[in-house]
Design a protein around this motif. Structure first.
Motif, short mmCIF file in Angstrom:
data_model
loop_
_atom_site.label_atom_id
_atom_site.label_comp_id
_atom_site.label_asym_id
_atom_site.label_seq_id
_atom_site.Cartn_x
_atom_site.Cartn_y
_atom_site.Cartn_z
N UNK A 26 10.94 -1.90 2.02
CA UNK A 26 10.93 -3.22 1.38
C UNK A 26 9.50 -3.65 1.05
N UNK A 27 8.58 -3.45 1.99
CA UNK A 27 7.20 -3.87 1.78
C UNK A 27 6.54 -3.16 0.60
N UNK A 28 6.77 -1.85 0.51
CA UNK A 28 6.16 -1.08 -0.58
C UNK A 28 6.74 -1.49 -1.93
N UNK A 29 8.07 -1.63 -2.00
CA UNK A 29 8.71 -2.04 -3.26
C UNK A 29 8.22 -3.41 -3.70
N UNK A 30 8.19 -4.35 -2.75
CA UNK A 30 7.77 -5.71 -3.09
C UNK A 30 6.28 -5.80 -3.40
N UNK A 31 5.47 -4.93 -2.81
CA UNK A 31 4.04 -4.91 -3.14
C UNK A 31 3.85 -4.47 -4.60
N UNK A 32 4.62 -3.48 -5.03
CA UNK A 32 4.55 -3.03 -6.42
C UNK A 32 4.99 -4.15 -7.37
N UNK A 33 6.06 -4.84 -6.98
CA UNK A 33 6.54 -5.97 -7.79
C UNK A 33 5.47 -7.06 -7.85
N UNK A 34 4.82 -7.33 -6.71
CA UNK A 34 3.77 -8.35 -6.66
C UNK A 34 2.62 -8.00 -7.58
N UNK A 35 2.27 -6.72 -7.62
CA UNK A 35 1.15 -6.27 -8.46
C UNK A 35 1.40 -6.59 -9.93
#
Length: 318
Positions: A76-85
């Motif tokens: 979840x953290x990695x996916x959401x970090x990409x979305x945040x970027x």
């Protein structure tokens, strides 16, 4: 020798950034500790990515033969970090990066090694109260209280470090950016949905879900108290005839600046310079000590500031 000086200069130049990163790492460690030592062993869900991980792990751990909470948090953290970027901004993604990596890393270390099992064993399993049986609810309440305290401290340190705990924070920022839904509201609703889903999906876990609500409330109170206390800023007005000496101290020693205003005493009609500056709690203590040494007759007014935006404080965001 030259390399030592270069390293020393680097540390001095980036002192503030290094301090923020260390605070985020420390916060991530304490957050992971509260989750791994109390929430997961007691099967108490208080929302967040770890709550989602506990729900998924409940259904797949037997078939996979391994814990799954940390894997879900990583994913979840990695996916959401990409979305945040792409959707929140590069700067927010950069501030979230530290906790996005270190929180699940610490969580994996604590769950998959005997590093902290003694904590949960001591507080939640081996106590004489549990051996006597019949005080399961007290066990859950203790888990919820300890989790709320430690998680609240961890999140607060991360916020003070100028970072974010990552994970669902990205969703809160997205909802605020595109739907104008306040982060406090979206956080409460999403955590409530996760806790309710756990209560409905996992048989016999209604009471742990209520304890999860209590834990989330304790965590919120800790964040409010600690973050505000550590992040307090002041606006200071100094009325002094020795404003040059005071200003030199502010600029040369504190590496800050101030605003000089013309002032006239209503009774004496004397002309003064009013030195106005915005400072942190720690910097104010330094200024107060120096002021006594420079001008014992100065007059100081100190005002709590709810928020200070600009260079040296909170960044102004679009």
């Amino acid at each position: 020798m030259a390399s030592n000086n270069t390293f020393k200069n680097f540390l001095i130049k980036h002192k503030k950034e290094i301090k923020h990163i260390l605070l985020c790492i420390a916060g991530s460690f304490i957050l992971a500790f509260g989750t791994a030592a109390f929430l997961i062993p007691a099967e108490v869900v208080a929302g967040g990515t770890s709550g989602i991980g506990m729900i998924i792990s409940y259904f797949v751990k037997d078939s996979l033969g391994t814990r799954f909470e940390d894997i879900v948090v990583w994913s979840i953290n990695i996916v959401l970090l990409i979305i945040a970027f792409f959707f929140v901004g590069k700067r927010f993604a950069a501030h979230t990066l530290v906790s996005t990596i270190f929180f699940p890393a610490f969580l994996t270390l604590m769950l998959r090694t005997p590093m902290i099992t003694w904590v949960s064993d001591y507080f939640l399993k081996n106590s004489i109260y549990w051996e006597q049986g019949g005080l399961q609810s007290l066990r859950l309440i203790l888990a919820g209280i300890f989790a709320g305290l430690t998680i609240g401290i961890g999140v607060s340190l991360t916020f003070v470090g100028g970072g974010s705990t990552g994970g669902l924070d990205v969703i809160y920022f997205l909802l605020y950016k595109y739907c104008k839904i306040k982060q406090s509201i979206s956080s409460f609703v999403l955590d409530a949905v996760i806790i309710l889903a756990y209560a409905l999906a996992v048989p016999g876990h209604v009471i742990p879900s209520f304890v999860g609500v209590v834990s989330a409330l304790i965590s919120a109170v800790m964040i409010e108290v600690i973050y505000i206390r550590l992040n307090t800023n002041y606006v200071v007005d100094i009325l002094t005839t020795k404003y040059n000496e005071m200003n030199d101290f502010i600029i040369k020693d504190l590496k800050m600046t101030s605003t000089l205003l013309e002032a006239t005493g209503a009774y004496s009609k004397k002309k003064f310079k009013l030195v106005r500056l915005a400072v942190s709690r720690r910097e104010y203590q330094e200024i107060k000590k120096q002021l006594i040494a420079i001008d014992q007759n100065a007059f100081i007014s100190v005002f709590d500031s709810k928020q200070i935006l600009g260079k040296g404080f909170t960044e102004i965001k679009k």
